[in-house]
Design a protein around this motif. Structure first.
Motif, PDB file in Angstrom:
ATOM      1  N   ASP A 132      -7.871   0.701   8.314  1.00 37.17           N
ATOM      2  CA  ASP A 132      -8.595   1.019   7.080  1.00 37.17           C
ATOM      3  C   ASP A 132      -7.643   1.640   6.063  1.00 37.17           C
ATOM      4  O   ASP A 132      -7.200   2.786   6.220  1.00 37.17           O
ATOM      5  N   LEU A 133      -7.319   0.861   5.028  1.00 40.19           N
ATOM      6  CA  LEU A 133      -6.440   1.322   3.957  1.00 40.19           C
ATOM      7  C   LEU A 133      -7.196   1.240   2.632  1.00 40.19           C
ATOM      8  O   LEU A 133      -7.790   0.212   2.309  1.00 40.19           O
ATOM      9  N   ALA A 134      -7.164   2.326   1.867  1.00 44.01           N
ATOM     10  CA  ALA A 134      -7.836   2.331   0.571  1.00 44.01           C
ATOM     11  C   ALA A 134      -7.125   3.278  -0.376  1.00 44.01           C
ATOM     12  O   ALA A 134      -6.535   4.281   0.038  1.00 44.01           O
TER      13      ALA A 134
ATOM     14  N   PHE B 210       0.836  -1.199   0.000  1.00 45.08           N
ATOM     15  CA  PHE B 210       0.000   0.000   0.000  1.00 45.08           C
ATOM     16  C   PHE B 210       0.869   1.245   0.000  1.00 45.08           C
ATOM     17  O   PHE B 210       0.691   2.165  -0.808  1.00 45.08           O
ATOM     18  N   LYS B 211       1.865   1.266   0.899  1.00 46.41           N
ATOM     19  CA  LYS B 211       2.772   2.401   1.025  1.00 46.41           C
ATOM     20  C   LYS B 211       3.585   2.592  -0.264  1.00 46.41           C
ATOM     21  O   LYS B 211       3.766   3.719  -0.745  1.00 46.41           O
TER      22      LYS B 211
ATOM     23  N   ASP C  66      -1.633  -1.036 -10.710  1.00 47.83           N
ATOM     24  CA  ASP C  66      -1.188  -1.921  -9.634  1.00 47.83           C
ATOM     25  C   ASP C  66       0.335  -1.890  -9.460  1.00 47.83           C
ATOM     26  O   ASP C  66       1.062  -2.733  -9.972  1.00 47.83           O
ATOM     27  N   PHE C  67       0.799  -0.944  -8.656  1.00 48.39           N
ATOM     28  CA  PHE C  67       2.231  -0.713  -8.479  1.00 48.39           C
ATOM     29  C   PHE C  67       2.736  -1.150  -7.113  1.00 48.39           C
ATOM     30  O   PHE C  67       3.817  -0.746  -6.679  1.00 48.39           O
ATOM     31  N   GLY C  68       1.956  -1.998  -6.422  1.00 46.76           N
ATOM     32  CA  GLY C  68       2.326  -2.391  -5.064  1.00 46.76           C
ATOM     33  C   GLY C  68       3.592  -3.207  -4.968  1.00 46.76           C
ATOM     34  O   GLY C  68       4.227  -3.251  -3.912  1.00 46.76           O
ATOM     35  N   LEU C  69       3.989  -3.875  -6.072  1.00 47.40           N
ATOM     36  CA  LEU C  69       5.198  -4.694  -6.052  1.00 47.40           C
ATOM     37  C   LEU C  69       6.392  -3.997  -6.708  1.00 47.40           C
ATOM     38  O   LEU C  69       7.475  -4.564  -6.814  1.00 47.40           O
ATOM     39  N   SER C  70       6.192  -2.767  -7.168  1.00 46.34           N
ATOM     40  CA  SER C  70       7.236  -2.055  -7.910  1.00 46.34           C
ATOM     41  C   SER C  70       8.469  -1.818  -7.034  1.00 46.34           C
ATOM     42  O   SER C  70       8.369  -1.624  -5.822  1.00 46.34           O
TER      43      SER C  70
END
Length: 308
Positions: A70-72, A43-44, A145-149
């Motif tokens: 709560d993360l969105a 998320f971060k 979807d850049f969470g794994l970048s």
């Protein structure tokens, strides 16, 4: 914003994505599931990356919620879903024609190219796949979807050593075996997407004689018949030279050696050439048909090869 999460657009490793409204504008809201395996770090990562990178072919971050558990993430809304839905027929409507497929591939490549050479520091996406290529109202393509970048260093360093992350079927075998991440890992994944675009086939299909799309494509390629490789839903609505060039590009992207793969600048350039070939030959065909309809001239015969 989402009317109590009423309209679900999709689900993934992060959680559920819902349709919503913000200031009377459509938005997509991705809400972290409590059981998510991705969690706060991804998320971060996504928030930090999207706050500093902006490109027409990357999905824009409008805002986020970080309040306790709560993360969105709130994104621009892409009205035509993702590329895989259209290739698999899950979205009802007309089949993507060859021209649209090439445009989507080119725009996606430009988004990845921006991550590789336009960012400071450069980024590797690490999860390029057809479900992460979103389509807008006019089928413009944007990478999501850049969470794994991950950032990678330029100069003397050729790779970043990191734990393997990504999606089975799209993973660069060199990265998988050695834990060495480079921008060419994204190139491999994009090559798999390009095979999906050309063939219309799923990446892994256990009912096939050769379940993995790479082995399936190599087997069909040995026959030298492009019509047996290209998605039959296109009903041969293309000239042969354009998909041949696209297929050769896809195969170069999935070369087992990362050093032998093209960079994304080259990929985008060659895809644009594929589109130009298609459009030029289509125009010649239309001009010839127009001439014939007026009672003079000869019939148009394509001068493209049936095989290579």
């Amino acid at each position: 914003m989402t009317n109590n999460f009423q309209v679900v657009l999709g689900k993934g490793g992060f959680g559920v994505v819902c349709h919503g409204y913000l200031n009377n504008e459509h938005v997509a809201v991705k809400v972290l599931s409590q059981s998510s395996t991705q969690g706060y770090n991804e998320f971060k990562t996504e928030v930090e990356l999207l706050l500093r990178v902006h490109h027409v072919n990357l999905v824009s971050l409008i805002g986020y919620c970080d309040e306790g558990n709560d993360l969105a993430l709130i994104y621009e809304y892409m009205g035509n879903g993702n590329l895989k839905e259209h290739l698999s027929g899950k979205r009802r409507g007309s089949v993507l024609n060859w021209s649209n497929r090439l445009k989507i591939a080119t725009e996606s490549a430009l988004g990845i190219e921006y991550l590789h050479i336009g960012c400071k520091s450069p980024m590797v996406h690490r999860d390029v796949k057809s479900t992460n290529i979103l389509l807008g109202e006019t089928f413009e393509a944007k990478l999501a979807d850049f969470g794994l970048s991950r950032s990678f260093l330029v100069g003397g360093n050729t790779h970043v050593s990191t734990n393997v992350a990504g999606t089975i079927g799209y993973l660069d075998p060199e990265y998988y075996q050695k834990n060495w991440l480079t921008e060419k890992s994204d190139v491999y994944s994009f090559g798999i997407v390009l095979l999906e675009i050309i063939t219309g086939q799923p990446v892994i299909e256990q009912s096939r004689e050769k379940p993995y799309i790479v082995e399936c494509a190599k087997s069909m390629l040995a026959n030298g018949d492009i019509d047996s490789i290209v998605d039959p839903n296109l009903h041969r609505g293309y000239d042969k030279s354009s998909p041949w060039k696209a297929l050769e590009l896809a195969m170069s992207c999935i070369n087992p050696s990362s050093m032998e793969r093209p960079n994304m600048t080259r990929v985008a350039h060659e895809l644009n050439e594929c589109l130009e070939i298609y459009e030029n030959l289509s125009k010649r065909s239309q001009d010839a048909n127009s001439t014939n309809s007026m009672g003079h001239g000869t019939s148009f015969i394509s001068d493209t090869p049936s095989a290579r």
